[in-house]
Design a protein around this motif. Sequence first.
Motif, short mmCIF file in Angstrom:
data_model
loop_
_atom_site.label_atom_id
_atom_site.label_comp_id
_atom_site.label_asym_id
_atom_site.label_seq_id
_atom_site.Cartn_x
_atom_site.Cartn_y
_atom_site.Cartn_z
N ASP A 23 0.85 -1.20 0.00
CA ASP A 23 0.00 0.00 0.00
C ASP A 23 0.88 1.24 0.00
N GLU A 24 0.25 2.39 -0.29
CA GLU A 24 1.00 3.63 -0.38
C GLU A 24 1.64 4.01 0.95
N GLU A 25 0.90 3.80 2.06
CA GLU A 25 1.45 4.17 3.37
C GLU A 25 2.77 3.46 3.62
N ALA A 26 2.82 2.17 3.33
CA ALA A 26 4.05 1.42 3.56
C ALA A 26 5.16 1.87 2.62
N ALA A 27 4.82 2.16 1.37
CA ALA A 27 5.83 2.62 0.41
C ALA A 27 6.40 3.98 0.82
N VAL A 28 5.52 4.88 1.25
CA VAL A 28 5.96 6.21 1.67
C VAL A 28 6.79 6.12 2.96
N ARG A 43 4.51 12.14 -3.09
CA ARG A 43 4.01 13.04 -4.13
C ARG A 43 3.28 12.27 -5.22
N LEU A 44 3.79 11.12 -5.60
CA LEU A 44 3.14 10.32 -6.63
C LEU A 44 1.81 9.76 -6.15
N ALA A 45 1.71 9.41 -4.87
CA ALA A 45 0.47 8.86 -4.33
C ALA A 45 -0.60 9.92 -4.16
N SER A 46 -0.21 11.19 -4.10
CA SER A 46 -1.15 12.30 -3.98
C SER A 46 -1.72 12.66 -5.34
N LYS A 47 -3.03 12.84 -5.43
CA LYS A 47 -3.65 13.24 -6.71
C LYS A 47 -3.11 14.58 -7.18
N GLN A 48 -2.94 15.51 -6.26
CA GLN A 48 -2.41 16.81 -6.65
C GLN A 48 -0.94 16.70 -7.04
N GLY A 49 -0.17 15.97 -6.26
CA GLY A 49 1.25 15.81 -6.58
C GLY A 49 1.45 15.16 -7.94
N LEU A 50 0.68 14.12 -8.23
CA LEU A 50 0.81 13.45 -9.52
C LEU A 50 0.40 14.38 -10.66
N HIS A 51 -0.67 15.12 -10.46
CA HIS A 51 -1.12 16.04 -11.51
C HIS A 51 -0.04 17.09 -11.80
N GLU A 52 0.59 17.59 -10.76
CA GLU A 52 1.64 18.59 -10.94
C GLU A 52 2.85 18.00 -11.67
N LEU A 53 3.21 16.77 -11.35
CA LEU A 53 4.31 16.12 -12.05
C LEU A 53 3.98 15.88 -13.51
N ARG A 106 -5.58 10.28 -26.88
CA ARG A 106 -4.44 10.38 -25.97
C ARG A 106 -4.63 9.45 -24.76
N TYR A 107 -3.51 8.93 -24.29
CA TYR A 107 -3.49 8.21 -23.02
C TYR A 107 -3.30 9.22 -21.90
N LYS A 108 -4.14 9.11 -20.86
CA LYS A 108 -4.10 10.05 -19.74
C LYS A 108 -3.83 9.28 -18.45
N LEU A 109 -2.85 9.75 -17.70
CA LEU A 109 -2.43 9.06 -16.49
C LEU A 109 -3.37 9.40 -15.34
N LEU A 110 -4.00 8.38 -14.78
CA LEU A 110 -4.95 8.57 -13.68
C LEU A 110 -4.32 8.35 -12.31
N ASP A 111 -3.51 7.31 -12.17
CA ASP A 111 -2.94 6.96 -10.87
C ASP A 111 -1.54 6.41 -11.06
N PHE A 112 -0.71 6.68 -10.06
CA PHE A 112 0.64 6.13 -10.01
C PHE A 112 0.83 5.57 -8.62
N ASN A 113 0.83 4.24 -8.51
CA ASN A 113 1.04 3.59 -7.23
C ASN A 113 2.52 3.23 -7.10
N PRO A 114 3.24 3.85 -6.17
CA PRO A 114 4.68 3.61 -6.06
C PRO A 114 5.01 2.33 -5.31
N ARG A 115 4.38 1.25 -5.74
CA ARG A 115 4.55 -0.05 -5.09
C ARG A 115 3.93 -1.11 -5.99
N MET A 116 4.05 -2.35 -5.58
CA MET A 116 3.47 -3.47 -6.30
C MET A 116 1.96 -3.32 -6.41
N GLY A 117 1.40 -3.57 -7.59
CA GLY A 117 -0.04 -3.59 -7.77
C GLY A 117 -0.59 -4.96 -7.44
#
Length: 432
Positions: free
Chosen positions: A105-110, A135-145, A302-313
């Motif tokens: 999960d994101e908490e463990a990855a962070v 930042r990647l797990a945050s919707k705002q952080g990902l959008h900014e990146l 276009r392909y649009k990025l919705l989520d970036f999980n910084p861990r195993m899916g």
Amino acid sequence: MPLGGHVVRSGARLAVDRSVPGLIVKIGSYPLHHGGVGAIRTLGRLGVPMYAVTEDRWTPAAASRYLRGRFVWPTTGREDPERLVAGLLRIGRRIGRPTLLIPTDEEAAVLTAEHAEALAGSFLFPRPAPGLPRRLASKQGLHELCTAHGVPSPAAVFPGSYADIEAYAGRARFPVVAKNREAFVRRARPAVTGTTRIAGPQQLLDLARDWGPRPGVILQEYLPREHAEDWVVHGCFAADGAPLALFTGVKVRSWPPHAGMTACAHVADNPELAKMSARFIRRIGFTGIADLDWRFDRRDGRYKLLDFNPRMGAQFRLFENTAGVDVVRAQHLALTGRTVPEGAQRTGHRFVVENVDLPARWAYRRSGRRPPHVPAPAAGTELAWFAGDDPLPFLTMLARSAGPGARHLMQLRRAGRRAGAQAPIEQGEGPN
């Protein structure tokens, strides 16, 4: 090929270091998590000693024949990080040798990224910039990146007050989607449950009255499902951003319908999307395992990025290359100094999560809508829960799904019936 049968032999020739165990790390309560079971099996079948953090002694992960030991450690996600780090270090001392950390999960990855120095003596894990996974797990952080690196993503606003929402309601094109801005909604009362489609201005204003003076939401462009395809990209990336393993596939069904966790997915070659994902990951400097959700918008191509999980899916076992490498095996090989064998992704395979694909099939048939992109019939099926060489996790899942779990399933089915209008369209138990 029998259902779930091919996984027993896969990767048999990989030269893994069996002296380095693996530890499944989770924060929060989601006992029915098939991703953790998949990780235990994929390394355990290669002879790697596997351990897991579990909510209790009777989770499916705890029942796996490939689990060497479990650490019963109920957490909520609201604990102080220092307490969580101290708990992991205690587990590390009990294992007694350097161990690969595998967050689910994101908490463990962070937590791992932000406390890397404290954990490094006991554990092996990738070392991205400490603040990047959060930042990647945050919707705002990902959008900014995405904006900074020219990666398409749905148009979004981040209101700071009710007045901002009123102004947005007057100019927005509805429907729109509301999501929690930050990933760790267990730490505070979430503004919305999962992802919620909002039909019009008045509904938005009514909902926003409960969001407080500083709404913790993102209001996002809605990509109509009848004009969209849902794609997933899973990869494991070296310290320089080079892909050690990279895979693409199509999400065919999800639960609740058309959003939420994957219920059925197929492998599908998509060199363009693989290249886009690898380029983005290299530019932001990410290293480790990543699970990306993309939506192809047929309206603009276009392909649009919705989520970036910084861990195993959770559905990572859909993907394996011809050398028997999946993203978890690639991470173990890389961090133990072994070569990660190259190979094309296996084709014609699908992944099915038995306990959620049944209601998903029912809901999709009831709606009469099919995903725009449905691959050809699969050559083999990977089941999330059942495996002939490790049946107890499947039986434990069934047992835990009875009683209170059955009531939960009925609630999910009712949510599925409402998913086309104002109900939440993305929810689930634990990480996707």
